[in-house]
Each structure stands twice: as C-alpha cells, then as structure tokens.
Design a protein around this motif. Sequence first.
Motif, PDB file in Angstrom:
ATOM      1  N   THR A 197       0.847  -1.185   0.000  1.00 49.53           N
ATOM      2  CA  THR A 197       0.000   0.000   0.000  1.00 49.53           C
ATOM      3  C   THR A 197       0.889   1.245   0.000  1.00 49.53           C
ATOM      4  N   GLU A 198       0.609   2.094  -0.958  1.00 48.88           N
ATOM      5  CA  GLU A 198       1.398   3.319  -1.047  1.00 48.88           C
ATOM      6  C   GLU A 198       0.462   4.501  -1.227  1.00 48.88           C
ATOM      7  N   ILE A 199       0.791   5.583  -0.597  1.00 49.53           N
ATOM      8  CA  ILE A 199       0.035   6.812  -0.851  1.00 49.53           C
ATOM      9  C   ILE A 199       1.021   7.916  -1.237  1.00 49.53           C
ATOM     10  N   SER A 200       0.515   8.818  -2.045  1.00 52.17           N
ATOM     11  CA  SER A 200       1.353   9.950  -2.453  1.00 52.17           C
ATOM     12  C   SER A 200       0.585  11.231  -2.188  1.00 52.17           C
ATOM     13  N   LEU A 201       1.305  12.245  -1.768  1.00 51.61           N
ATOM     14  CA  LEU A 201       0.664  13.530  -1.481  1.00 51.61           C
ATOM     15  C   LEU A 201       1.242  14.616  -2.378  1.00 51.61           C
ATOM     16  N   LEU A 202       0.362  15.483  -2.813  1.00 54.78           N
ATOM     17  CA  LEU A 202       0.802  16.664  -3.560  1.00 54.78           C
ATOM     18  C   LEU A 202       0.381  17.887  -2.761  1.00 54.78           C
ATOM     19  N   GLN A 203       1.302  18.720  -2.416  1.00 61.67           N
ATOM     20  CA  GLN A 203       0.949  19.940  -1.692  1.00 61.67           C
ATOM     21  C   GLN A 203       1.925  21.061  -2.036  1.00 61.67           C
ATOM     22  N   TRP A 204       1.596  22.249  -1.573  1.00 57.77           N
ATOM     23  CA  TRP A 204       2.421  23.396  -1.964  1.00 57.77           C
ATOM     24  C   TRP A 204       3.750  23.389  -1.221  1.00 57.77           C
TER      25      TRP A 204
ATOM     26  N   GLY B 184      -7.506  10.212 -14.575  1.00 54.90           N
ATOM     27  CA  GLY B 184      -7.916   9.081 -13.735  1.00 54.90           C
ATOM     28  C   GLY B 184      -6.748   8.450 -13.005  1.00 54.90           C
ATOM     29  N   ASP B 185      -5.712   9.188 -12.821  1.00 55.31           N
ATOM     30  CA  ASP B 185      -4.534   8.660 -12.144  1.00 55.31           C
ATOM     31  C   ASP B 185      -3.713   9.832 -11.605  1.00 55.31           C
ATOM     32  N   GLY B 186      -3.077   9.594 -10.473  1.00 50.49           N
ATOM     33  CA  GLY B 186      -2.241  10.671  -9.928  1.00 50.49           C
ATOM     34  C   GLY B 186      -2.066  10.507  -8.439  1.00 50.49           C
ATOM     35  N   HIS B 187      -1.925  11.626  -7.742  1.00 48.27           N
ATOM     36  CA  HIS B 187      -1.654  11.574  -6.307  1.00 48.27           C
ATOM     37  C   HIS B 187      -2.874  11.076  -5.530  1.00 48.27           C
ATOM     38  N   THR B 188      -2.565  10.476  -4.368  1.00 43.27           N
ATOM     39  CA  THR B 188      -3.641   9.950  -3.512  1.00 43.27           C
ATOM     40  C   THR B 188      -4.363  11.103  -2.812  1.00 43.27           C
ATOM     41  N   ILE B 189      -3.570  11.984  -2.252  1.00 46.85           N
ATOM     42  CA  ILE B 189      -4.126  13.135  -1.529  1.00 46.85           C
ATOM     43  C   ILE B 189      -3.542  14.404  -2.148  1.00 46.85           C
TER      44      ILE B 189
ATOM     45  N   VAL C 244      -8.027  16.818  -0.396  1.00 45.03           N
ATOM     46  CA  VAL C 244      -9.046  16.126  -1.192  1.00 45.03           C
ATOM     47  C   VAL C 244      -8.465  14.785  -1.646  1.00 45.03           C
ATOM     48  N   ILE C 245      -9.373  13.836  -1.871  1.00 45.14           N
ATOM     49  CA  ILE C 245      -8.957  12.529  -2.405  1.00 45.14           C
ATOM     50  C   ILE C 245      -9.744  12.293  -3.695  1.00 45.14           C
ATOM     51  N   PRO C 246      -9.060  12.275  -4.836  1.00 40.13           N
ATOM     52  CA  PRO C 246      -9.771  12.059  -6.108  1.00 40.13           C
ATOM     53  C   PRO C 246     -10.410  10.665  -6.161  1.00 40.13           C
ATOM     54  N   LYS C 247     -11.445  10.535  -6.983  1.00 44.79           N
ATOM     55  CA  LYS C 247     -12.220   9.285  -7.032  1.00 44.79           C
ATOM     56  C   LYS C 247     -11.431   8.115  -7.589  1.00 44.79           C
ATOM     57  N   TYR C 248     -10.332   8.403  -8.304  1.00 49.00           N
ATOM     58  CA  TYR C 248      -9.565   7.273  -8.841  1.00 49.00           C
ATOM     59  C   TYR C 248      -8.819   6.508  -7.744  1.00 49.00           C
ATOM     60  N   VAL C 249      -8.784   7.050  -6.544  1.00 45.45           N
ATOM     61  CA  VAL C 249      -8.118   6.366  -5.425  1.00 45.45           C
ATOM     62  C   VAL C 249      -9.106   5.366  -4.823  1.00 45.45           C
ATOM     63  N   GLU C 250      -8.670   4.111  -4.668  1.00 44.15           N
ATOM     64  CA  GLU C 250      -9.592   3.071  -4.190  1.00 44.15           C
ATOM     65  C   GLU C 250      -8.911   2.139  -3.192  1.00 44.15           C
ATOM     66  N   GLY C 251      -9.724   1.301  -2.574  1.00 43.67           N
ATOM     67  CA  GLY C 251      -9.240   0.170  -1.779  1.00 43.67           C
ATOM     68  C   GLY C 251      -8.346   0.563  -0.619  1.00 43.67           C
ATOM     69  N   ASP C 252      -7.251  -0.200  -0.466  1.00 47.54           N
ATOM     70  CA  ASP C 252      -6.331   0.029   0.663  1.00 47.54           C
ATOM     71  C   ASP C 252      -5.731   1.429   0.616  1.00 47.54           C
ATOM     72  N   GLU C 253      -5.500   1.903  -0.582  1.00 50.39           N
ATOM     73  CA  GLU C 253      -4.896   3.238  -0.743  1.00 50.39           C
ATOM     74  C   GLU C 253      -5.837   4.305  -0.169  1.00 50.39           C
ATOM     75  N   LEU C 254      -7.126   4.141  -0.442  1.00 53.76           N
ATOM     76  CA  LEU C 254      -8.121   5.095   0.065  1.00 53.76           C
ATOM     77  C   LEU C 254      -8.185   5.033   1.591  1.00 53.76           C
TER      78      LEU C 254
ATOM     79  N   PHE D   7      -4.270   8.594   7.248  1.00 52.31           N
ATOM     80  CA  PHE D   7      -3.202   9.602   7.289  1.00 52.31           C
ATOM     81  C   PHE D   7      -3.780  10.969   7.674  1.00 52.31           C
ATOM     82  N   ILE D   8      -4.895  11.311   7.036  1.00 46.47           N
ATOM     83  CA  ILE D   8      -5.501  12.628   7.284  1.00 46.47           C
ATOM     84  C   ILE D   8      -5.938  12.760   8.751  1.00 46.47           C
ATOM     85  N   LEU D   9      -6.570  11.707   9.271  1.00 47.97           N
ATOM     86  CA  LEU D   9      -7.034  11.775  10.664  1.00 47.97           C
ATOM     87  C   LEU D   9      -5.852  11.845  11.642  1.00 47.97           C
ATOM     88  N   ASP D  10      -4.816  11.080  11.358  1.00 48.96           N
ATOM     89  CA  ASP D  10      -3.642  11.108  12.244  1.00 48.96           C
ATOM     90  C   ASP D  10      -2.929  12.461  12.172  1.00 48.96           C
TER      91      ASP D  10
END
Lengths: 308, 441
Positions: B26-33, B80-85, B303-313, B319-322
Amino acid sequence: MGPLRLGNFPLDNRRLIGALFLTPALLYIVLLVGFPFALSIAFGFSDVTVGNTDLSFVGFRNFLAVWENDIFRQVFETTIRFTLISQVFILIFANILAVIFTQEFTGKWFARFIFILPWATPVSLAMIGWLWMLDTKYSPIDYLLLQMGLLGRGGLLSDNRNLYWLAAPDLAQISVIFVQVWRMTPLATVILMAGLSSIPTDILDQAEVDGSRFMRTLLQIKLPLILPIMVIALLFSMITMFGDMTVVYVLTRGGPVDYTRVLGLYSFQVGIEGGNLAQGAAISLFAFPLLLAMAIFMLRTASRAEVR
Amino acid sequence: MKTLIRTLLVLSILGTLVIGSSAQDTEISLLQWSHFVPRYDEWFDAYAAEWGEANGVGVSVDHVNFTELFSTLAAEIDAGDGHTIVEVLFSPASFIDGLHDLRDINEAAAAAHGERASTCEAASYLPVSDTWYAYTHGYVPDPGDYDIALWTEAGYPDGPKTYDDLLEGGRAIYESSGIPVGIGMSPELDSRMANRAAIWSFGGSIQDESENVVLNSDETIAAVKYLAQLQNEAMTDEVFGWTAASNNQALIAGEVSYILNSNSAYRSLQKIDEAAAANIGFTPALAGPAGAYASSHVWQIYVIPKYVEGDELAAAKQFILDHTANYSDVTYHSELYNFPCLPSTVPELDGWLEADPWGSEPPNKFEVLKTVNDWSVHLGFPGVTNPAVSQVFAESIIPNMVAQVALGEMNAEDAVAQAHERIEEIFSEWRARGLVGGGDM
C-alpha cells in the motif's frame, strides 16, 4: 561484364521513404496538436467541469454564453488589438535587423547571438526578468529615469518616483506590447534573414551594375522577393501571440482591471482556475475561425507573391 | 495426516506472505504546496515518512508552487490517475464530481476533536448536494499588519480599529510622510481577499446565505466608494498592478503603513531585521458599519480524487485523521501560520499567541489572533464557498470592479451593477449543473 544488378532495396521505394520521413511530423501533429484540438472542440460543445469530464452534448450553449459575456468581448478585442499593433512593430524591426545582420561587420556573430536570446530564453524566465524590470516600486528603469531627473518632484515625466509600468492602464498595455515585440522579433528576423540570403546574387549584381543604390535595391528588389517569406514570418508571429498567455499571466494577470487580459489567459482563468472547463474551451475556440481565415488569406497572399 | 499438516503449514506461510506483502504494497502519495515556511516542509516530509513506517504504508510527498495545484488536480482527475491526496489552498468545490465524499472522516474528526471553525466547514461542505467534498484541516488568519511608529504618531498607537480609522489615519500618514496604505486592487489573491473584507464589513456580499446573488446593494456600493476614496486619498496607483508578493515586499521595505496579510510578511521581516519586525503590529479585521470580517488568507484543504480506491483510500483517510491529531506540531512548525480547523487539537495555541515561540518582540504580538474565529470568514460568506464563488474569485471580478471606480473610469453604482450581472451569469451556469443553491431551486 554485365550491368551491376542491385537487389530490391526497400528504401529505394519513393513512396515508402516519403511516408517514413513524414510519419514523425504527422505523429507530432496528431498527438500534440490534433488530439488536444479535437478535445477542446468536444469540451466546448459539452458541459464538462474540472471535476466531471463526462461529455454531455449541450450544442452551442457555451459559445452563446461566452459571446454574451461583456468581459469576453473586451478580452477578444484586446487580443486582436495587441496582436495587430505588435505585428506592425515586429515587421518593421525584423526587416531592419535582417538587413543589418546580413551585412558584413565586426562582431556580427556575437551580435546575432545576443539578439536571438529573447527567443531562445524560456518565456516564463524572461517574463520574470521583465516583471522585475517593470516593478511598480523597484523598477531599475524608474531608477534611471529618477537619476536623470525625469521622475520625482518637478520631473518631466511625472512628479512621482515611479511610472507604475504595470499599474497604469496605458503603460501596462504599452509594456505588454513592448515585451511581446521584444520576444517575437528575433524569430521574424531569422526567417527574413533566411529569405534575404536566398536571393540569387546575380540579381543583386545586375542591380548594382544598373546603378541601383541601397534603398532602391532594398525596396524594389529585396523586399518584393522575400514577401512570401515575410508573410510566413508574420503568420508564425501572429498565431504564437494570439494564443499566448504566459506574458500577461506573469506580468499583469490581465490587469489593471481588464486592460491586458487576453484570450489565452481568460480561457485559463475560467476553465482551469474557475473550474468551468467547457466555457474555458469555448473561449479559446473563438480564436480558431479568425486564425484559420487569417492563415488562409496570408498563405494565399504568399503563394501569389511567389508565382509573380 | 502429515500431508495435511504440511499443506496447512505451507498455506499459512503463503497467507502470511500475501498479507504482509499486501500491507507493504500500500502506497500513498501527497501533492501539496511548497509551504511559505520551509521548516514546515522539512517537518512534514519527516512526519509523513515516520507515519508510513509506523503504519506499513509507503508515503511520498511532492511539493509544487501553489499556483500549480488546481491545474495539476484537474489533469490528474481527467487522467484518472495521480496523487492519492492533494492539498489545495482554496475551496475545490468545482472539482466536486471528481472527488471522494469525505463525510466519514469529517464526522470522525468532529467526534474526536469537537467543534470545527466555520471558515473551514464552509470551504469543504456543499449543502445543495449534501457532500463533504474535502477535508479542511487548517486555515490562515488574515489580520491587518501596521507600522506601529507611523500609526502612533498619527494618534492610533494600537493601529486602526475601523475602516474610518484606516481612512483618517492612513491619509494623515500619507500626507505627512508619503507612506501609503497598501490595500491591493489588482487581479491577484490578496486584493481579492482585502476587497471582500471591506464589502462584508460594510454589509454587502456576493451571495446571501441561500446562495442567491446579492452583490448589487447599497452596502456594496458604499464599500466600493469607500475603497475608491481610500485609494485616491491614502494610496498610490501601484496597487492596481500589485502581485500577491507586492504587499509583503512593501511592508518589509517599510514603504506602507498598513496591509492585510497573513503573518508571512512579518515572519520574513523578522528573519531579516528584528528591530523593524518589532515595529510591526497586528489588528483584527477592521470594523465597518455592519461588523468586522476578513477572509481567511488561505485554507489547507485535503481532497482525495475518485480514482483512489481500496487500501490506498483507507490509508489516505487514516493519514488525514492522524495528521489532524498531531496538529500542535503542524501549527508550531509552520511558525503559527497554519491555524487548526479543530481548535481543541492545539491546546497550546492561546499560550503561543501570548508568548510567540518563534521569538517575536513583544512576545504577545499575535495575541489579537485569539479572537480570529469571531471575524475570519470564507470566500462565500455568508453562504458557502460553492463552485460559482470559486469562479468569481478566479476571474478577479471584485478587485476589478473596485479598481474601475478607483481609477475614475466608472461610478460605483455602474461598476457594481456590471459585476453583479457577470456574477449572475456564473451562478446560473453552476446552478444548472446542480452545484449551487438558491435561484428557483
């Protein structure tokens, strides 16, 4: 000894070699120009947003809405005005510089190198440089004018210490046009230089023998001969400028008010920043019929000039 | 029997391997400023990596200029693909159809940490579709920054408190010292915020609570007339060509008496010249005839785009809650730039505002921000920030309207009417898509 017989070599086939040479260019045009263009047409006739790219057909609704938008009409007019005014200056400067750079003089290659830099520099970097040069408060141009006594109390140009290049409506428009001319002139010059270099020397020798001086040779021989190439240079420059948003995005973001807002920028603001992708696409497509008509007219003009 | 035992043993080992590898996969990626405070990015990247190790999730973080966030998000949703958050700084309401509904984590966070600041809720919840399209974890106050020496000399030692003070005091300072007030009137972020603040405080607004366009009002006209007068009498024309950085630069150079900004300009000055920074004071939103309101400067919105699913979601939500649960670190490492949407997550905040941990002089310089939740609102105030509000913001309709009047090209009545007409068009478009309330709905 009989004639040398060569086997069938596939690359001897002119049709095949022609197709092979054309394929990369065609692929480039289809993938990087044709596909995005077709997509923008599809977007323009649909209801897509940045969050929903399902293409539901809405006919001409976006185009009608855009046309009824007062801001769009002003933006369209500004784009045409900026493009036309810039082209006049680009044409004049490019002709002068092309003539200079085709003469022999010391340091010609260095001068040519320096001159091509505005075109070779990435546009966003160049614009950041101009943003500093034209800064409302810390402009070095203003500093020089201040030192010369042209700005400041009792100054000839203004009592203020700054001219506010990008904040005063007239100066902001002049600044944007100036920077566009600065950026586009090298390309037009290089194209015209190629045209001047291609004039057969026997024609020029003949003119010299007949006693034609510099200006007469230039106006009655050289310029008419490079007219088709001049039209191509103009076309390149106009199309590039008409679709450009980088210059105003970095320098003014369309301000003050809407004085420097152009189609490319407005399309981006509505379509991407504002999320209304369909209207953003419609705004950008308004330029297409105009550019197409302009291209056909100019290419025909070039073709006629060439035949003569 | 032996065969059965062997088979079970092999199956259990395989099962363990599969489960183990699945957790590690399971991997997540974040894009931020790229945060205004570089030390925040250093802390955040280390925090994300630690969180990943502790939870068996691979985490990567990409930082870009904030102006690229919306265009990148648009491209990734389209592809339909890109960063998780993706963390954006302004309400992404127009992206709503391409984003996951984050009601579950918004409710979980509220249940764990209590009341949410209203400026945050309005930037992530769309009532017309009853959707939590985003999770806003922080916001940035936008107080007034004033030159203490200049305002003291003008008779306002605590800086201006009202818009009348700003005009009277700002004009007096400009006339005596040539140093102007610095409220932008240009198509850029800070001008859009500052001009809205004045309109709200005079009782006007773009929309009402039900998302009907109400810009064309006596209150808005009065605010626009005020701003034009302020520009003509206490400012220079440079404000028509300002960028988002211009007011920061002017404050740092000591060439404006008052600006509306986050603490960013002050923090920059603090690192360059401590004595000059000590001469900068802060005021809450200025009071107008209808109250005192200022927009938050920006928001930190996941935000989490709809293309993110399953364990990644699932990992992204965790991650956000923590991250929210660790908000004391967020606020601290951002040098008090990020304020928490859930105030209970940073119990130390009032203490830090009374004694700035980053060395302000006097230490209680930021104490005025204790009341920030009373006056900090959002772009769609008093309604929510819907897609139409976002497009009005993107087109810079409000600062352009103000600038037209200040430049003397139009009277306030006509400028407001013209802006109202364009805003109505935008609202109608989005209302037809079912993403804006009001109208005949």
